[in-house]
Design a protein around this motif. Structure first.
Motif, PDB file in Angstrom:
ATOM      1  N   ASN A  49     -13.297  26.715   7.880  1.00 15.64           N
ATOM      2  CA  ASN A  49     -14.572  26.937   7.192  1.00 15.64           C
ATOM      3  C   ASN A  49     -15.278  25.623   6.856  1.00 15.64           C
ATOM      4  O   ASN A  49     -16.269  25.616   6.121  1.00 15.64           O
ATOM      5  N   ASP A  50     -14.767  24.531   7.388  1.00 11.44           N
ATOM      6  CA  ASP A  50     -15.340  23.193   7.160  1.00 11.44           C
ATOM      7  C   ASP A  50     -16.516  23.007   8.121  1.00 11.44           C
ATOM      8  O   ASP A  50     -16.485  22.173   9.025  1.00 11.44           O
ATOM      9  N   TYR A  51     -17.577  23.785   7.918  1.00 10.05           N
ATOM     10  CA  TYR A  51     -18.626  23.941   8.912  1.00 10.05           C
ATOM     11  C   TYR A  51     -19.330  22.636   9.297  1.00 10.05           C
ATOM     12  O   TYR A  51     -19.757  22.477  10.434  1.00 10.05           O
ATOM     13  N   LEU A  52     -19.433  21.709   8.364  1.00  7.17           N
ATOM     14  CA  LEU A  52     -20.122  20.448   8.650  1.00  7.17           C
ATOM     15  C   LEU A  52     -19.149  19.300   8.919  1.00  7.17           C
ATOM     16  O   LEU A  52     -19.576  18.164   9.127  1.00  7.17           O
ATOM     17  N   GLY A  53     -17.855  19.599   8.900  1.00  6.50           N
ATOM     18  CA  GLY A  53     -16.862  18.564   9.174  1.00  6.50           C
ATOM     19  C   GLY A  53     -16.743  17.524   8.078  1.00  6.50           C
ATOM     20  O   GLY A  53     -16.319  16.387   8.332  1.00  6.50           O
ATOM     21  N   LEU A  54     -17.056  17.904   6.833  1.00  9.27           N
ATOM     22  CA  LEU A  54     -17.083  16.926   5.749  1.00  9.27           C
ATOM     23  C   LEU A  54     -15.723  16.701   5.089  1.00  9.27           C
ATOM     24  O   LEU A  54     -15.540  15.699   4.396  1.00  9.27           O
ATOM     25  N   VAL A 215     -25.070  25.509   5.208  1.00  9.57           N
ATOM     26  CA  VAL A 215     -25.250  25.983   6.584  1.00  9.57           C
ATOM     27  C   VAL A 215     -26.644  26.549   6.814  1.00  9.57           C
ATOM     28  O   VAL A 215     -27.299  26.244   7.812  1.00  9.57           O
ATOM     29  N   LEU A 216     -27.117  27.388   5.912  1.00  8.09           N
ATOM     30  CA  LEU A 216     -28.393  28.074   6.064  1.00  8.09           C
ATOM     31  C   LEU A 216     -29.453  27.469   5.157  1.00  8.09           C
ATOM     32  O   LEU A 216     -29.147  26.846   4.136  1.00  8.09           O
ATOM     33  N   GLY A 217     -30.709  27.676   5.537  1.00  7.98           N
ATOM     34  CA  GLY A 217     -31.824  27.148   4.763  1.00  7.98           C
ATOM     35  C   GLY A 217     -32.270  25.789   5.263  1.00  7.98           C
ATOM     36  O   GLY A 217     -31.494  25.031   5.837  1.00  7.98           O
ATOM     37  N   LYS A 218     -33.530  25.466   5.040  1.00  6.89           N
ATOM     38  CA  LYS A 218     -34.083  24.194   5.511  1.00  6.89           C
ATOM     39  C   LYS A 218     -33.348  22.995   4.940  1.00  6.89           C
ATOM     40  O   LYS A 218     -33.197  21.968   5.601  1.00  6.89           O
ATOM     41  N   ARG A 219     -32.878  23.122   3.696  1.00  5.96           N
ATOM     42  CA  ARG A 219     -32.186  22.019   3.021  1.00  5.96           C
ATOM     43  C   ARG A 219     -30.692  22.273   2.901  1.00  5.96           C
ATOM     44  O   ARG A 219     -29.982  21.536   2.219  1.00  5.96           O
ATOM     45  N   GLY A 220     -30.221  23.360   3.522  1.00  2.99           N
ATOM     46  CA  GLY A 220     -28.811  23.693   3.418  1.00  2.99           C
ATOM     47  C   GLY A 220     -28.449  24.366   2.114  1.00  2.99           C
ATOM     48  O   GLY A 220     -27.271  24.402   1.741  1.00  2.99           O
ATOM     49  N   ALA A 221     -29.435  24.934   1.424  1.00  2.00           N
ATOM     50  CA  ALA A 221     -29.190  25.542   0.123  1.00  2.00           C
ATOM     51  C   ALA A 221     -28.635  26.949   0.224  1.00  2.00           C
ATOM     52  O   ALA A 221     -28.227  27.529  -0.779  1.00  2.00           O
ATOM     53  N   GLY A 222     -28.626  27.546   1.441  1.00  2.00           N
ATOM     54  CA  GLY A 222     -28.007  28.849   1.612  1.00  2.00           C
ATOM     55  C   GLY A 222     -28.973  29.956   1.973  1.00  2.00           C
ATOM     56  O   GLY A 222     -30.138  29.710   2.310  1.00  2.00           O
ATOM     57  N   CYS A 223     -28.489  31.193   1.880  1.00  2.00           N
ATOM     58  CA  CYS A 223     -29.291  32.353   2.265  1.00  2.00           C
ATOM     59  C   CYS A 223     -30.493  32.551   1.360  1.00  2.00           C
ATOM     60  O   CYS A 223     -31.537  33.035   1.805  1.00  2.00           O
ATOM     61  N   VAL A 224     -30.349  32.220   0.089  1.00  2.00           N
ATOM     62  CA  VAL A 224     -31.467  32.385  -0.835  1.00  2.00           C
ATOM     63  C   VAL A 224     -32.651  31.555  -0.365  1.00  2.00           C
ATOM     64  O   VAL A 224     -33.796  32.011  -0.365  1.00  2.00           O
ATOM     65  N   GLU A 292     -28.501  14.077   5.406  1.00  2.00           N
ATOM     66  CA  GLU A 292     -28.190  14.128   6.833  1.00  2.00           C
ATOM     67  C   GLU A 292     -28.365  15.547   7.387  1.00  2.00           C
ATOM     68  O   GLU A 292     -27.382  16.222   7.721  1.00  2.00           O
ATOM     69  N   PRO A 293     -29.605  16.014   7.489  1.00  2.00           N
ATOM     70  CA  PRO A 293     -29.837  17.361   8.035  1.00  2.00           C
ATOM     71  C   PRO A 293     -29.376  17.501   9.482  1.00  2.00           C
ATOM     72  O   PRO A 293     -29.175  18.618   9.966  1.00  2.00           O
ATOM     73  N   GLU A 294     -29.183  16.373  10.154  1.00  2.00           N
ATOM     74  CA  GLU A 294     -28.738  16.432  11.544  1.00  2.00           C
ATOM     75  C   GLU A 294     -27.356  17.076  11.694  1.00  2.00           C
ATOM     76  O   GLU A 294     -27.040  17.627  12.756  1.00  2.00           O
ATOM     77  N   ARG A 295     -26.532  17.026  10.667  1.00  2.00           N
ATOM     78  CA  ARG A 295     -25.238  17.709  10.724  1.00  2.00           C
ATOM     79  C   ARG A 295     -25.437  19.215  10.859  1.00  2.00           C
ATOM     80  O   ARG A 295     -24.799  19.874  11.677  1.00  2.00           O
ATOM     81  N   ARG A 296     -26.309  19.747  10.026  1.00  2.00           N
ATOM     82  CA  ARG A 296     -26.594  21.179  10.063  1.00  2.00           C
ATOM     83  C   ARG A 296     -27.274  21.550  11.391  1.00  2.00           C
ATOM     84  O   ARG A 296     -26.985  22.594  11.987  1.00  2.00           O
ATOM     85  N   GLN A 297     -28.163  20.699  11.853  1.00  2.00           N
ATOM     86  CA  GLN A 297     -28.841  20.951  13.124  1.00  2.00           C
ATOM     87  C   GLN A 297     -27.860  20.977  14.281  1.00  2.00           C
ATOM     88  O   GLN A 297     -27.962  21.811  15.191  1.00  2.00           O
ATOM     89  N   GLN A 298     -26.858  20.093  14.259  1.00  2.00           N
ATOM     90  CA  GLN A 298     -25.847  20.085  15.312  1.00  2.00           C
ATOM     91  C   GLN A 298     -24.996  21.347  15.259  1.00  2.00           C
ATOM     92  O   GLN A 298     -24.633  21.917  16.297  1.00  2.00           O
ATOM     93  N   LEU A 299     -24.679  21.799  14.052  1.00  2.00           N
ATOM     94  CA  LEU A 299     -23.930  23.042  13.918  1.00  2.00           C
ATOM     95  C   LEU A 299     -24.678  24.191  14.583  1.00  2.00           C
ATOM     96  O   LEU A 299     -24.078  24.983  15.331  1.00  2.00           O
TER      97      LEU A 299
END
Length: 401
Positions: A49-54, A215-224, A292-299
């Motif tokens: 579940n380490d979706y961004l590899g952090l 993972v989700l959202g423009k800023r990675g804040a989630g489904c909300v 680093e939004p590029e992490r989410r974009q790569q996912l």
């Protein structure tokens, strides 16, 4: 005379074995990432579940080391007793900023957050309406609360509204519970519509953002954020142990809500505070997500690539998914175990998920930003060799290699 009060345990284990529900742990050697070491073998990891590899990011590791050197290994007490540190408040402020809420409260785990929040905001005179596929922590929090609990069919808004029409006026308060990303299916809740119903029927809505935060959202804040519901009133719960690569849980909402929970959530009041290392690592992760939004974009590129490649395999069907979780349904628990063994033999770590965790057995695939296209192609290549030839035999899944 020897006691036989515990004999039932052995009998229960035998039943679990017979149903192919028996579980054992897999020891991961070294750091967990896109690749893992298991029993001396290097496997591509599609079980994390380490979706961004952090979790293996050097900045999180250094933050944890620095905090440990400054504060020690443990918080040594509950937050209200002696365990509160400046770091805890900094993390809560960072979570509130990410989630665009007035305040937040950090718990020692996501499970404890759900137990504490649900049991604090409703009680015996109240009603809980809970999605059938909700996480165990939400289900157990509902039971712990003492409220009347009704499960509605998965994401079924018509059924939910029917229950509200028939039941809402009989109770003091009503709480609707839902995951935002359902952890064993990968689909999303219909959040906007749930909020519409909550507002119309004067209900609270709690959404568990465990698999959406980062993972989700423009800023990675989630489904909300993804559904543009940030300014609407609801209770957001989540975890620090998935995309944030650390440990702990949180609830985000109004200042009034958070102040109330500090005084009424038992799993916060009576639990040792989150360790300094975990707190600092989570704080560092939130900063990285925002910078680093590029992490989410790569996912999401990895998710799209996998879906595109798997679409070419007509004999394998994935559950609909709008997240990093993608699931291949299989006829029986035995089938899922066989498929998981074939995957592991071919260098892929993607364990079987079976009842009672889910109603239908499956292989659950979690994609990470740190997977390469080569990793994804290898997964698809191995999956292409899995043939489903029967829905009744325990040997209905086989691998061609």
């Amino acid at each position: 005379m020897p006691s036989d009060a515990y004999n039932w345990i052995e009998q229960s284990l035998a039943t679990i074995h017979k149903a192919d529900w028996y579980r054992t742990v897999q020891t991961i050697q070294g750091r967990s990432g896109a690749m893992v070491q298991i029993n001396g073998r290097s496997l591509i990891n599609f079980a994390s579940n380490d979706y961004l590899g952090l979790s293996s990011d050097d900045r999180l590791i250094q933050a944890a080391i620095t905090a440990t050197q400054k504060y020690g290994t443990g918080s040594t007490g509950s937050r209200l007793l002696s365990g509160h540190r400046k770091l805890h408040r900094e993390l809560e402020c960072a979570i509130a900023s990410l989630k665009q809420t007035e305040d937040a409260l950090v718990f020692s785990s996501g499970y404890l957050a759900n137990l504490g929040v649900v049991s604090a905001v409703v009680g015996q005179r109240d009603l809980i309406l809970s999605d059938q596929y909700n996480h165990s922590s939400l289900k157990n929090g509902a039971i712990l609360s003492g409220a009347t609990v009704i499960e509605y069919p998965h994401c079924d808004l018509v059924s939910l509204q029917t229950h509200l029409d028939q039941q809402r006026d009989r109770y003091r308060r009503c709480l609707i519970l839902t995951d935002s990303v359902f952890s064993m299916d990968g689909d999303l809740c219909p959040l906007s519509e749930l909020l519409n119903l909550a507002e119309h029927y004067n209900c609270m809505l709690l959404v568990d953002e465990a698999h959406a935060t980062g993972v989700l959202g423009k800023r990675g804040a989630g489904c909300v954020e993804h559904f543009d519901c940030t300014q609407r009133q609801l209770i957001q719960v989540g975890t620090l142990s998935k995309a944030l690569g650390s440990l702990g849980g949180y609830v985000a909402g109004t200042k009034t809500l958070i102040d109330f929970l500090r005084n009424r959530a038992p799993s916060w009041i009576y639990t040792t505070a989150l360790s300094p290392a975990d707190t600092a690592a989570a704080l560092a992760a939130i900063q990285i997500i925002q910078q680093e939004p590029e992490r989410r974009q790569q996912l999401w590129r990895n998710i799209d690539n996998f879906k595109l490649l798997i679409h070419q395999l007509s004999h394998l069907k994935l559950l609909p998914s709008d997240s990093a979780i993608l699931c291949l349904l299989l006829p029986t628990a035995a089938d899922a175990l066989i498929a998981a063994r074939h995957l592991q033999d071919a260098g892929i770590f993607a364990p079987a998920i079976r009842p009672p965790t889910v109603p239908t057995s499956r292989i659950r695939i979690s994609l990470m930003a740190t997977h390469s296209l080569t990793h994804i192609k290898q997964l698809v290549d191995v999956l292409s060799a899995i043939k489903i030839v029967s829905t009744t035999s325990s040997k209905s899944v086989r691998g061609d290699r």
